[in-house]
Design a protein around this motif. Structure first.
Motif, short mmCIF file in Angstrom:
data_model
loop_
_atom_site.label_atom_id
_atom_site.label_comp_id
_atom_site.label_asym_id
_atom_site.label_seq_id
_atom_site.Cartn_x
_atom_site.Cartn_y
_atom_site.Cartn_z
N ALA A 34 10.48 -2.83 3.12
CA ALA A 34 10.24 -3.56 4.37
C ALA A 34 8.74 -3.77 4.62
O ALA A 34 8.36 -4.59 5.47
N GLY A 35 7.89 -3.02 3.92
CA GLY A 35 6.45 -3.10 4.15
C GLY A 35 6.04 -2.53 5.49
O GLY A 35 5.09 -2.99 6.11
N ILE A 36 6.77 -1.47 5.92
CA ILE A 36 6.53 -0.87 7.24
C ILE A 36 6.26 0.63 7.10
O ILE A 36 7.01 1.34 6.43
N ALA A 37 5.20 1.09 7.76
CA ALA A 37 4.93 2.53 7.90
C ALA A 37 5.15 2.86 9.38
O ALA A 37 4.92 2.02 10.25
N ARG A 38 5.60 4.08 9.64
CA ARG A 38 5.92 4.49 11.01
C ARG A 38 5.27 5.83 11.34
O ARG A 38 5.30 6.75 10.53
N VAL A 39 4.76 5.92 12.56
CA VAL A 39 4.17 7.14 13.08
C VAL A 39 4.72 7.34 14.48
O VAL A 39 4.66 6.42 15.31
N ARG A 64 -5.78 -3.17 13.75
CA ARG A 64 -5.97 -2.77 12.35
C ARG A 64 -6.09 -1.25 12.27
O ARG A 64 -6.86 -0.65 13.02
N VAL A 65 -5.29 -0.66 11.38
CA VAL A 65 -5.27 0.80 11.21
C VAL A 65 -5.12 1.13 9.73
O VAL A 65 -4.84 0.25 8.90
N ALA A 66 -5.26 2.41 9.42
CA ALA A 66 -4.99 2.91 8.07
C ALA A 66 -4.36 4.28 8.17
O ALA A 66 -4.70 5.07 9.06
N VAL A 67 -3.40 4.55 7.27
CA VAL A 67 -2.85 5.89 7.12
C VAL A 67 -3.14 6.34 5.69
O VAL A 67 -3.14 5.53 4.76
N CYS A 68 -3.39 7.62 5.55
CA CYS A 68 -3.79 8.15 4.25
C CYS A 68 -3.17 9.52 4.04
O CYS A 68 -2.93 10.27 5.00
N GLN A 69 -2.90 9.84 2.77
CA GLN A 69 -2.47 11.19 2.41
C GLN A 69 -3.06 11.51 1.04
O GLN A 69 -3.38 10.62 0.26
N PHE A 70 -3.21 12.82 0.79
CA PHE A 70 -3.69 13.22 -0.53
C PHE A 70 -3.17 14.59 -0.87
O PHE A 70 -2.76 15.38 -0.02
N GLU A 79 -3.02 0.26 4.59
CA GLU A 79 -3.72 -0.44 5.66
C GLU A 79 -2.78 -1.46 6.26
O GLU A 79 -1.90 -1.98 5.56
N GLY A 80 -2.96 -1.75 7.54
CA GLY A 80 -2.10 -2.76 8.14
C GLY A 80 -2.38 -3.01 9.60
O GLY A 80 -3.38 -2.56 10.15
N ILE A 81 -1.43 -3.71 10.19
CA ILE A 81 -1.50 -4.10 11.60
C ILE A 81 -0.49 -3.26 12.38
O ILE A 81 0.71 -3.29 12.08
N ALA A 82 -0.98 -2.52 13.37
CA ALA A 82 -0.13 -1.63 14.15
C ALA A 82 0.24 -2.24 15.49
O ALA A 82 -0.60 -2.87 16.15
N THR A 83 1.49 -2.03 15.87
CA THR A 83 1.96 -2.37 17.21
C THR A 83 2.70 -1.16 17.75
O THR A 83 3.16 -0.30 17.00
N THR A 120 -0.42 -4.27 5.00
CA THR A 120 -1.02 -5.44 4.37
C THR A 120 -1.75 -5.11 3.08
O THR A 120 -2.06 -6.02 2.29
N ARG A 121 -2.03 -3.82 2.86
CA ARG A 121 -2.73 -3.42 1.63
C ARG A 121 -2.36 -1.98 1.30
O ARG A 121 -2.29 -1.13 2.19
N THR A 122 -2.13 -1.73 0.02
CA THR A 122 -1.89 -0.36 -0.45
C THR A 122 -2.93 -0.04 -1.53
O THR A 122 -3.32 -0.90 -2.30
N MET A 123 -3.35 1.21 -1.51
CA MET A 123 -4.32 1.68 -2.49
C MET A 123 -3.94 3.11 -2.84
O MET A 123 -3.32 3.80 -2.05
N GLY A 124 -4.33 3.56 -4.01
CA GLY A 124 -4.10 4.96 -4.32
C GLY A 124 -4.13 5.28 -5.80
O GLY A 124 -4.27 4.40 -6.65
N LYS A 125 -3.97 6.56 -6.04
CA LYS A 125 -3.91 7.08 -7.41
C LYS A 125 -2.92 8.23 -7.38
O LYS A 125 -3.20 9.30 -6.85
N ALA A 126 -1.75 7.97 -7.89
CA ALA A 126 -0.69 9.00 -7.87
C ALA A 126 -0.50 9.61 -9.24
O ALA A 126 -0.89 9.11 -10.24
#
Length: 126
Positions: A34-39, A64-70, A79-83, A120-126
């Motif tokens: 769905a391309g959706i992250a939820r908090v 505009r927001v970002a969520v990250c984990q490591f 990264e994306g647009i939050a409502t 809107t954007r994903t980045m990482g190294k898994a």
């Protein structure tokens, strides 16, 4: 994307009105199809206040927001647009996603809202 199904504490970055970043620990669920992250959040929290203040300012759609984990050398950022969503059915669905990822249902909270992020954007190294 299995990294986003594992139990990890994450961070959410929002922007204060002066443009400086506000970073807080959160639980995040991600639906890549769905391309959706939820908090889940309390409606009076600073992160929610920042999102509401920014909604409509940049592009009329949200903040505009970002969520990250490591973990060790593995990391991922969305990264994306939050409502802010307040519909009880959406909040309950997000609680079920949270329970599936973190192994427990969040405690009841009448002040709970959902931060929904259109990724809107994903980045990482898994």
């Amino acid at each position: 994307m299995s990294f986003w199904r594992e139990r990890h504490l994450c961070t959410l970055t929002t922007l204060r009105p002066d443009g400086t970043p506000h970073v807080v620990p959160v639980g995040v669920t991600y639906d890549p199809e769905a391309g959706i992250a939820r908090v889940l959040a309390r409606k009076t929290s600073r992160k929610v206040v920042h999102i509401l203040a920014a909604t409509g300012v940049a592009d009329g759609r949200g903040a505009r927001v970002a969520v990250c984990q490591f973990e060790g050398r593995r990391w991922a950022t969305l990264e994306g647009i939050a409502t802010i969503r307040t519909e009880p059915a959406e909040i309950e669905a997000a609680e079920l996603h949270y329970e599936a990822r973190y192994g427990r249902r969040p405690s009841p909270n009448p002040d709970r809202v959902l931060i929904e992020i259109e990724v809107t954007r994903t980045m990482g190294k898994a």
